[in-house]
Design a protein around this motif. Structure first.
Motif, short mmCIF file in Angstrom:
data_model
loop_
_atom_site.label_atom_id
_atom_site.label_comp_id
_atom_site.label_asym_id
_atom_site.label_seq_id
_atom_site.Cartn_x
_atom_site.Cartn_y
_atom_site.Cartn_z
N VAL A 1 -27.97 34.95 78.98
CA VAL A 1 -27.43 35.74 80.10
C VAL A 1 -27.81 37.20 79.94
CG1 VAL A 1 -25.31 36.48 81.25
CG2 VAL A 1 -25.54 34.12 80.43
N VAL A 2 -27.72 37.72 78.73
CA VAL A 2 -28.07 39.12 78.47
C VAL A 2 -29.54 39.37 78.78
CG1 VAL A 2 -28.32 40.84 76.64
CG2 VAL A 2 -26.23 39.49 76.79
N ASN A 3 -30.40 38.43 78.39
CA ASN A 3 -31.83 38.57 78.65
C ASN A 3 -32.11 38.65 80.14
OD1 ASN A 3 -34.59 38.63 78.46
ND2 ASN A 3 -34.80 36.47 77.93
N LYS A 4 -31.50 37.78 80.92
CA LYS A 4 -31.72 37.79 82.37
C LYS A 4 -31.19 39.08 82.99
CE LYS A 4 -31.66 32.77 82.92
NZ LYS A 4 -30.99 31.60 83.53
N GLU A 5 -30.05 39.56 82.48
CA GLU A 5 -29.49 40.79 83.04
C GLU A 5 -30.38 41.99 82.73
OE1 GLU A 5 -26.83 42.95 85.26
OE2 GLU A 5 -26.94 40.77 84.97
N HIS A 6 -30.90 42.06 81.52
CA HIS A 6 -31.81 43.15 81.17
C HIS A 6 -33.09 43.08 81.99
CE1 HIS A 6 -29.82 43.48 76.93
NE2 HIS A 6 -29.08 44.00 77.89
N GLN A 7 -33.57 41.88 82.26
CA GLN A 7 -34.79 41.74 83.04
C GLN A 7 -34.58 42.21 84.47
OE1 GLN A 7 -36.49 37.88 82.62
NE2 GLN A 7 -38.13 38.22 84.09
N LYS A 8 -33.38 42.01 85.02
CA LYS A 8 -33.09 42.47 86.37
C LYS A 8 -32.95 43.99 86.43
CE LYS A 8 -30.70 38.24 87.86
NZ LYS A 8 -29.41 37.67 88.31
N GLN A 9 -32.36 44.56 85.39
CA GLN A 9 -32.10 46.00 85.40
C GLN A 9 -33.32 46.83 85.02
OE1 GLN A 9 -28.77 46.62 82.77
NE2 GLN A 9 -27.29 45.60 84.12
#
Length: 796
Positions: A305-313
């Protein structure tokens, strides 16, 4: 009875045989102002071993064994040695000596009465009496070396000899030591008491907070009444602790999961530490999900989840450089098996982002360059940054720079547009140095390690590691030439500007160069030579560091037997290589990682090498041949970067600007370069240099392609160089050229990151999540040693 002229002697001998005065309670206590003698030890041992005295000794039930009696006697002897500050032998050794003394006495006592008047018996008795009258030796064999106080050493010498010395008052020095030790012990006890009170206070406050959230005010009052009262006096600097709420999903919080992953804490260790922290804080672990299974599950789910959130931001820079590098790393299933992994990074001079480290297998149907291009472009599309890439930074290997199926060409074909080519300047410097080292034929060995450096490492203890005297400096006979003096002055200035920012091997290299050239600052401080480390031929920094050490310490190496470290044929080659490193190579290397300096530095390096032929033609020719194969930054595409360098003289920048204007093509903007092999995606063609070549001579229409790629407005070219600093187009260009990275170190750091954390992953996707979490946490907290404190601001 043995004949004796003196009655006292006869009585003393009777004691040896157990005759005469009997053992009394007084013999059970060792007293005096000296170390106990053998007679005191013997009588005390006989007292503790005597069956008839067991009723007279309080707390004793029956006689003791000899070894147990020796332990009792040892506890009485120990204070005497402690008071004299004399180290003792081990307890077992001391007890064995006492038991042996009793055995010798018993052996004498068993001698029949008829034989006690013989000469042999008299000699045994005399020897035993001398042993009993002297100090019983319980000091350690090296006691004199351990004792620091001269008075204690003198006291021990007296005890070994005439036993004249006696205990007196402690000397002032010893007394001060005792006081300091007592003060330290008292301080430690106070700190422990303070720590215990702080823990108790934190438990009270934590319990109060919990009760306030679960109970009404009356129940809180009743609970507080049952807590222990504080009895610790207030302290000015005392930390009162803090009240914190620990959520039930503490192990699933993203920041803690990322930090635990970065620190390589296993799920079991994280769960155990969390439970211990909650327990010590007065909390209830039953209300917290702090099991191993929860921590392990959080590592997988939360990191994704953290990886996907960082990729979006994440937002890429408007213009980026693409980096990649591949290396063999252990597989996820078996650490003894290796597989190829490709590290892909994008960014500019201020921001770099690791996109991923996918694994791949080389096949017969697909070339290596095509595989790299396919994986790289997929990551660029996943992170939505393919359109921002304007430059490629890579190691100058055949798989990257070939004319047919190289990775650089395949990536441009996949993106369907040409990009700028930036060969890694550190890699160029490595190739240049290795080419010269090989042509010098310093050694004929083909082993993976340089045997010359291996011998230096093996015999390192034979050489001085810290030396402040004169060192060998091998400036050639032409050292007084203005050319070499100018080179030494340039290196001194360049080194002074960067030495405070270099770390590790780079910092050591700069220091060795300054020492070799006899810089004033370096000559005033002692030289500390660090032990050689990595010796593999692929370690290009090893050639720099160890060659300079060999050259600086040649006077000491010459004192060793021939061939211990260097041979007679290697000495002049080491001198020549050290001269080249310090006069030519070091100045270029110190500023090679700056993009706007690249063109000017390479052209200046070529001119210096041409002039250096008068000093060492072999090295200069070899270096020029290697440099002519790596003129990446003297092509027309990269020349516009030199316009933004304050290192280039103003007249050279003006001439370059005029030359660029003269080669202005009719169709602008220029979207594809012309001076390339094959199509516009091919490798740039390198120029032909001469001793009189200037930057302006290398300008061609491709300069406009480079300006188009970097969105440089040419309006400032018509102005004078002095007015460029106030031009808006020039200032915008200064910002845009930061997109060019000319070293590939970030990709190599990505390879190291993968090697460090590949063992912590359970699957391919888990590994990618781990790498992203560690990189992001390192960006947020670059240095974990520094405590981040948030200051509360008060608004009026």
């Amino acid at each position: 009875m043995l004949p004796s002229p003196v009655g006292s002697r006869q009585r003393s001998r009777s004691l040896v045989f157990g005759l005469g005065a009997s053992i009394t309670n007084a013999d059970g206590m060792i007293t005096g102002a000296k170390l106990p003698s053998g007679r005191q030890i013997l009588r005390c041992m006989l007292y503790n071993c005597d069956v008839q005295l067991h009723d007279k000794r309080p707390g004793m039930n029956g006689a003791l064994s000899r070894f147990m009696a020796a332990k009792v006697v040892l506890e009485q002897v120990r204070p005497f040695y402690a008071k004299a500050n004399i180290p003792m032998v081990s307890d077992r050794g001391a007890c064995n000596k006492m038991v042996e003394l009793v055995d010798v006495n018993n052996k004498l006592r068993r001698i029949p009465q008829a034989r006690r008047s013989s000469k042999a018996t008299a000699r045994q008795v005399d020897a035993m009496e001398r042993r009993l009258d002297s100090t019983f030796p319980l000091w350690s064999p090296n006691a004199e070396e351990k004792i620091r106080n001269p008075e204690d050493i003198a006291f021990l010498a007296s005890m070994k000899g005439d036993r004249v010395a006696t205990f007196g008052a402690f000397d002032a020095k010893l007394q001060s030591k005792v006081k300091r030790r007592q003060k330290r012990e008292a301080g430690a006890a106070a700190r422990q008491s303070h720590f215990t009170s702080e823990q108790q206070e934190m438990k009270v406050k934590s319990r109060m907070a919990m009760l306030e959230s679960e109970s009404d005010e009356d129940s809180v009052t009743d609970e507080i009444a049952t807590l222990p009262a504080e009895n610790t006096p207030p302290c000015k600097h005392k930390k009162t602790g803090t009240t914190a709420f620990i959520p039930p999903d503490i192990l699933s919080r993203p920041s803690l999961v990322s930090l635990a992953t970065r620190l390589k804490i296993t799920p079991m260790q994280q769960a155990a530490f969390t439970r211990g922290l909650i327990t010590e804080s007065g909390g209830n672990c039953a209300n917290i999900s702090a099991s191993y299974a929860t921590a392990d599950r959080s590592r997988r789910q939360v990191l994704e989840v953290v990886n996907k959130e960082h990729q979006k931001q994440w937002t890429p820079s408007p213009m980026c450089t693409l980096h990649w590098d591949s290396k063999l790393t252990p597989t996820l299933s078996n650490v003894r098996q290796l597989e190829e992994r490709l590290t892909v990074v994008v960014g500019d001079a201020e921001q770099l982002k690791l996109l991923g480290v996918p694994a791949y297998t080389k096949g017969k149907d697909e070339a290596c360059g095509e595989i790299i291009a396919r994986l790289t472009c997929k990551l660029l599309q996943d992170w939505c940054c393919a359109d921002q890439v304007v430059n490629m930074a890579f190691d100058t290997t055949a798989s990257n720079t070939g004319h047919l199926t190289a990775a650089c060409i395949a990536i441009q074909v996949s993106l369907d547009r040409p990009l700028l080519w930036s060969g890694c300047r550190h890699h160029i410097g490595e190739v240049l140095l290795s080419h010269i080292f090989t042509n010098l034929k310093v050694e004929a060995s083909r082993s993976p390690e340089v045997t010359l450096f291996k011998r230096l490492q093996d015999n390192w203890n034979l050489l001085p590691h810290k030396y402040s005297g004169p060192l060998s400096r091998y400036i050639t006979a032409n050292a007084e030439q203005p050319f070499l003096g100018k080179l030494r002055a340039e290196l001194t200035v360049s080194a002074a500007a960067v030495i405070d920012y270099k770390r590790g091997d780079y910092h050591e290299f700069v220091q060795l160069c300054l020492v070799y050239l006899g810089a004033d600052d370096a000559a005033q401080t002692p030289v500390n030579f660090q032990r050689p480390g990595a010796l593999h031929k692929a370690r290009w920094m090893a050639k720099l560091l160890y060659t300079l050490k060999l050259a600086l310490m040649e006077q000491h190496i010459a004192l060793l037997p021939q061939g211990t470290i260097t041979t007679r044929q290697q000495v002049p080659k080491i001198r020549a290589f050290a001269n080249f490193i310090t006069h030519i190579y070091a100045t270029w290397w110190l500023t090679c990682d700056t993009a706007v300096y690249a063109a000017w530095n390479d052209l200046k390096l070529y001119h210096n090498l041409y002039t250096y032929k008068s000093v060492d033609e072999g090295i200069a020719t070899s270096a020029m041949k290697a440099l002519e194969r790596h003129l990446w930054y003297l092509t027309g595409e990269m020349l516009p970067l030199a316009l933004f360098s304050n290192k280039v003289p103003a007249d050279e920048r003006r001439a370059l600007a005029d030359a660029i204007l003269e080669h202005k093509p009719d169709d602008l903007p220029m979207r594809a370069p012309q001076q390339r092999f094959g199509t516009g995606f091919g490798k740039p063609k390198f120029p032909v240099l001469s001793p009189t070549t200037r930057l302006a001579d290398l300008a061609n229409p491709d300069c406009w392609f480079g300006m188009h790629q970097l969105h440089i407005d040419p309006a400032f070219l018509s102005l004078t160089v002095e007015d460029w600093a106030t031009s808006a187009s020039f200032q915008a260009g200064v910002v845009n050229v930061r997109a060019i990275n000319v070293v590939n170190d970030c990709a190599e750091r990505g390879v190291k990151l993968t090697s460090d954390f590949v063992a912590a992953a359970k699957s391919e996707q888990h590994l990618q999540n781990v790498l992203q979490a560690v990189e992001h946490d390192r960006c947020e907290q670059p240095n974990l040693r520094r405590c981040k404190r948030k200051l509360n601001t008060v608004k009026d």
